[in-house]
Enzyme design. Structure first.
Site, PDB file in Angstrom:
ATOM      1  N   LYS A 178       0.897  -1.237   0.189  1.00 22.17           N
ATOM      2  CA  LYS A 178       0.031  -0.101  -0.079  1.00 22.17           C
ATOM      3  C   LYS A 178       0.774   1.291  -0.156  1.00 22.17           C
ATOM      4  O   LYS A 178       1.438   1.503   1.071  1.00 22.17           O
ATOM      5  CB  LYS A 178      -0.977  -0.023   1.201  1.00 22.17           C
ATOM      6  CG  LYS A 178      -2.051   1.045   1.202  1.00 22.17           C
ATOM      7  CD  LYS A 178      -2.510   1.614   2.389  1.00 22.17           C
ATOM      8  CE  LYS A 178      -1.692   2.354   2.886  1.00 22.17           C
ATOM      9  NZ  LYS A 178      -1.339   3.901   2.301  1.00 22.17           N
ATOM     10  N   GLU A 252       9.601   0.390  11.097  1.00 22.84           N
ATOM     11  CA  GLU A 252      10.826   1.500  10.827  1.00 22.84           C
ATOM     12  C   GLU A 252      10.148   2.966  10.890  1.00 22.84           C
ATOM     13  O   GLU A 252       9.471   3.238  10.108  1.00 22.84           O
ATOM     14  CB  GLU A 252      11.452   1.176   9.426  1.00 22.84           C
ATOM     15  CG  GLU A 252      12.791   1.993   9.622  1.00 22.84           C
ATOM     16  CD  GLU A 252      12.799   3.362   8.922  1.00 22.84           C
ATOM     17  OE1 GLU A 252      12.904   4.084   9.682  1.00 22.84           O
ATOM     18  OE2 GLU A 252      12.677   3.363   7.576  1.00 22.84           O
ATOM     19  N   CYS A 288      13.995   9.967   7.899  1.00 18.49           N
ATOM     20  CA  CYS A 288      13.830   9.826   9.285  1.00 18.49           C
ATOM     21  C   CYS A 288      15.158   9.785  10.006  1.00 18.49           C
ATOM     22  O   CYS A 288      15.095   9.919  11.243  1.00 18.49           O
ATOM     23  CB  CYS A 288      13.136   8.275   9.553  1.00 18.49           C
ATOM     24  SG  CYS A 288      13.758   7.217   8.520  1.00 18.49           S
ATOM     25  N   GLU A 388      10.378  14.930  15.977  1.00 19.91           N
ATOM     26  CA  GLU A 388      10.729  14.953  14.784  1.00 19.91           C
ATOM     27  C   GLU A 388       9.867  16.021  13.802  1.00 19.91           C
ATOM     28  O   GLU A 388       8.886  16.042  13.718  1.00 19.91           O
ATOM     29  CB  GLU A 388      10.337  13.581  14.090  1.00 19.91           C
ATOM     30  CG  GLU A 388      10.862  13.344  12.847  1.00 19.91           C
ATOM     31  CD  GLU A 388      10.636  11.759  12.280  1.00 19.91           C
ATOM     32  OE1 GLU A 388      11.849  11.537  11.663  1.00 19.91           O
ATOM     33  OE2 GLU A 388       9.678  11.343  12.506  1.00 19.91           O
TER      34      GLU A 388
END
Length: 483
Positions: A178, A252, A288, A388
């Site tokens: 997806k 992850e 990331c 983040e």
């Protein structure tokens, strides 16, 4: 001219969608519509999982192929990906704002991974016989885990697809992918490559959709394992669903990595500028593992601030398809607004804006641009040092020596990447070894396909890349022989 698709790639064939919903695709640089694709509904997910289930369970099917035969398909898939590489780079660049020059570096990895896992599975024995302690021998057998649901984000979509697709196919799994709604045009090119490579029917399906469709796929009763890359918030939701089902999951997730600069580091941009940029600002900060917390020795603090100010101001900002651009737009309006909000928060909390700040870069009123921003005089407790941001925003935090730098680096909810910058390899290695993170680089950073990649703490569970990445798609059976 727009690129419009009207079919879904389900079970290896182009299939009419069972929903009328569509995803409109925009250029991150211009905000213009550049295409559209069908949005998969629950019935389409059911069809994709059914096809994957059938392909995995059938006698003599993909799971039972000899590893070398599967490896041949992966090698052909690598070739077909390479044949479409430039189109893929451009599609990704247009959709998520990744500068085209960066796309050629980051999105070239899928063919590398397809070939790597093809080579790995050709060499790996499926069985290992051990001398037993209570039995005569123990035969440890590796087999594919089953049907995989892969949820892929928008920031480096093809490489992050391949980190799941390559080892899953090598292991003998079937997979339903997806992609994120922000990056779907490139997924169609991958589907074309899979079909041209002769991937058997049912083995690969690609079903674009939003979070609701992703949640439905994650919890589908026909799925055996979930592989997710995305935000920590999203990862927690996936982990909760898989925990209820006792379903294996690889996560992850996010990061807030530290770039630890020691007092003997070379900061000459003519020699380390490219490495500094790649490890802190690559892909417009939308990666990331980037080291967005710069930990600077107090006795060189102003020099470090000046170095990163020069690094940012020398990086051309503009249309992602411009060959000279190094920093492009954010991937979406929502992402632009999120990053802008963090810049406002940093300013409101008293951090000093050295470069950038609120607003858009001059002359870039169209597109989802933010000013690349450098904050100085930041404490590690500040919001912009804790959360983040996922944009071109760096913070510089002072440290008082190696031990203090390690303490600051470890004072984080995350642990995915990081770097240590020093002219003394042994000293750098000692510091790197003490940082609580899944990966770290010395005087540079790039995940190497041969080594396991993943995070600790809120940065995830499990590993991709390397033999460990293959093991994540295999299950082990022990057979005890007594006579």
């Amino acid at each position: 001219m727009t690129t419009d698709h009207h079919s879904l790639f389900i079970g290896g064939t182009w299939t009419e969608p069972q929903s009328d919903s569509r995803i409109t695709v925009y250029s991150a640089s211009t905000e213009a519509v550049i295409g559209s694709v069908p949005e998969a509904g629950k019935a389409d997910i059911d069809a994709a999982v059914t096809a994957a289930r059938r392909a995995f369970d059938e006698a003599g099917g993909w799971a039972e192929w000899e590893p070398a035969r599967r490896a041949d398909v992966l090698d052909r898939l690598a070739d077909e990906y390479d044949n479409r590489a430039e189109d893929i780079f451009r599609a990704v660049s247009q959709q998520n704002g990744m500068p085209i020059a960066i796309a050629r570096q980051l999105e070239v990895l899928p063919s590398v991974l397809f070939r790597y896992y093809a080579g790995l599975v050709r060499k790996q024995p499926l069985e290992e016989v051990r001398d037993g302690m209570l039995s005569k021998t123990v035969t440890v057998r590796r087999s594919p885990v089953g049907v995989v649901a892969a949820i892929v984000p928008w920031n480096v979509p093809q490489t992050l697809t391949a980190t799941k697709l390559a080892p899953a196919l090598a292991a003998g799994c079937t997979i339903v992918i997806k992609p994120s709604p922000e990056t779907v045009l490139d997924a169609y090119l991958l589907a074309e490559a899979a079909q041209a490579a002769g991937v058997p029917p049912g083995v690969v399906s690609i079903v674009p959709g939003g979070r609701d469709i992703g949640a439905y796929l994650v919890s589908h009763p026909g799925v055996d394992k979930v592989a997710f890359t995305g935000s920590t918030t999203g990862g927690r939701a996936v982990a909760k669903a898989c925990a209820e089902l006792l379903r294996p999951v690889s996560l992850e997730l996010g990061g807030k990595s530290a770039a630890i600069i020691l007092d003997d580091a070379d900061l000459d941009l003519s020699t380390v500028g490219q490495s500094l940029f790649a490890s802190t600002l690559a892909n417009n900060g939308q990666v990331c593992f980037l080291g967005t917390r710069i930990l600077a020795p107090r006795n060189r603090y102003n020099e470090v601030v000046d170095t990163f100010a020069d690094l940012i101001t020398s990086a051309p900002v503009g249309d992602s398809l411009d060959e000279s651009t190094l920093i492009g737009p954010m991937a979406s309006k929502n992402q632009r607004d999120r990053v802008s909000g963090y810049i406002d928060v940093g300013t409101a909390q008293g951090a000093r804006v050295v470069v950038g700040g609120a607003g858009t870069p001059p002359g870039l009123d169209q597109g989802w641009f933010v000013k690349p921003t450098l904050f100085a005089d930041v404490d590690n407790t500040a919001t912009i040092a804790r959360e983040e941001i996922f944009g071109p925003v760096l913070t510089v935090i002072a440290h008082d020596g190696d031990a203090n730098a390690i303490r600051i680096a470890n004072d984080s909810d995350y642990g995915l990447g990081g770097t240590v910058w020093s002219s003394d390899p042994e000293r750098a290695m000692a510091v790197a070894g003490a940082v609580q993170t899944g990966t770290i680089g010395l005087n540079g950073y790039a995940p190497d396909p041969v080594g396991p990649f993943g995070g600790v703490k809120s940065s995830g569970i499990g590993r991709e890349f390397g033999p460990e990445g293959l093991a994540a798609y295999q299950q082990l059976k022990s057979i005890y022989q007594f006579s």
